[in-house]
Design an enzyme around this catalytic site. Sequence first.
Site, PDB file in Angstrom:
ATOM      1  N   CYS A 237     134.384  64.564  46.329  1.00 12.59           N
ATOM      2  CA  CYS A 237     135.214  63.922  47.353  1.00 12.59           C
ATOM      3  C   CYS A 237     134.333  63.689  48.578  1.00 12.59           C
ATOM      4  O   CYS A 237     133.114  63.593  48.454  1.00 12.59           O
ATOM      5  CB  CYS A 237     136.478  64.723  47.650  1.00 12.59           C
TER       6      CYS A 237
ATOM      7  N   ASN B  59     133.811  67.854  50.463  1.00 15.54           N
ATOM      8  CA  ASN B  59     133.817  69.001  49.543  1.00 15.54           C
ATOM      9  C   ASN B  59     134.539  70.207  50.125  1.00 15.54           C
ATOM     10  O   ASN B  59     134.150  71.343  49.896  1.00 15.54           O
ATOM     11  CB  ASN B  59     132.391  69.364  49.104  1.00 15.54           C
TER      12      ASN B  59
ATOM     13  N   CYS C  92     138.348  69.712  50.569  1.00 18.82           N
ATOM     14  CA  CYS C  92     139.780  69.496  50.314  1.00 18.82           C
ATOM     15  C   CYS C  92     140.059  69.194  48.845  1.00 18.82           C
ATOM     16  O   CYS C  92     140.534  70.047  48.107  1.00 18.82           O
ATOM     17  CB  CYS C  92     140.315  68.352  51.172  1.00 18.82           C
ATOM     18  N   ARG C  93     139.768  67.981  48.421  1.00 12.73           N
ATOM     19  CA  ARG C  93     140.163  67.537  47.083  1.00 12.73           C
ATOM     20  C   ARG C  93     139.278  68.076  45.972  1.00 12.73           C
ATOM     21  O   ARG C  93     139.774  68.596  44.968  1.00 12.73           O
ATOM     22  CB  ARG C  93     140.196  66.001  47.043  1.00 12.73           C
ATOM     23  N   SER C  94     137.963  67.933  46.116  1.00 11.86           N
ATOM     24  CA  SER C  94     137.093  68.342  45.001  1.00 11.86           C
ATOM     25  C   SER C  94     137.097  69.841  44.735  1.00 11.86           C
ATOM     26  O   SER C  94     137.022  70.256  43.568  1.00 11.86           O
ATOM     27  CB  SER C  94     135.666  67.802  45.180  1.00 11.86           C
TER      28      SER C  94
ATOM     29  N   ASP D 192     143.386  61.476  50.512  1.00 10.67           N
ATOM     30  CA  ASP D 192     142.764  62.489  51.354  1.00 10.67           C
ATOM     31  C   ASP D 192     143.837  63.176  52.197  1.00 10.67           C
ATOM     32  O   ASP D 192     144.498  62.538  53.013  1.00 10.67           O
ATOM     33  CB  ASP D 192     141.730  61.821  52.261  1.00 10.67           C
TER      34      ASP D 192
END
Length: 197
Positions: A41, A44, A46-48, A159
């Site tokens: 993401c 690195n 939040c999402r990943s 995001d």
Amino acid sequence: MMDRMPAVDPAATPPAFPAPEPSREAPGTGRRTPYRVCFVCTGNICRSPVAESVFRTRVAEAGLGALVEVGSAGTGGWHVGDPADPRAAASLRAAGYPDAHTARQFTAEWFDRLDLVVALDRGHLRALRRLAPSAAHADRVRLLRSYDPRADGAADVPDPYYGGPEGFGTVLAMVEDAVPGLLDAVREQLEEPDHDR
């Protein structure tokens, strides 16, 4: 979100993922292991990290922990060395997933040591494919939601950084929806006599 990839400070970079060691043949299988998957993401945090934790958990539950190595990184280096965003960590803990994490920045050198690079949105997909040293490397980059048959053409995991905790719950749900298809795809690759890097 930003598409540029600022330089990373090597001194601030956490221990290497993917491991610099070459893959090895799994005894009696004719295939190389580990099969390396990296989620990417923006920063690195939040999402990943959510995708990494969920996928690593499902890999272990499937009995593939010795065959598949899972990690994550960001296209930018703003958060290198940081833990996951507290809201991402809280959403993982609430769902029973591990939340330990140290942010990294993706670099072009990683492509040679990865089998699959999973982008969390189309901006990451474009940035990673531009960074890839060859067309063959660029072909290793896929969108996470492409593995979710119910995504119905929706490509991006949004995001959640600038929103509230509910956005992190949405991210977790989207990741959980896509991971079974991703795991099936990785399992198919592991069944190939010798998966290509």
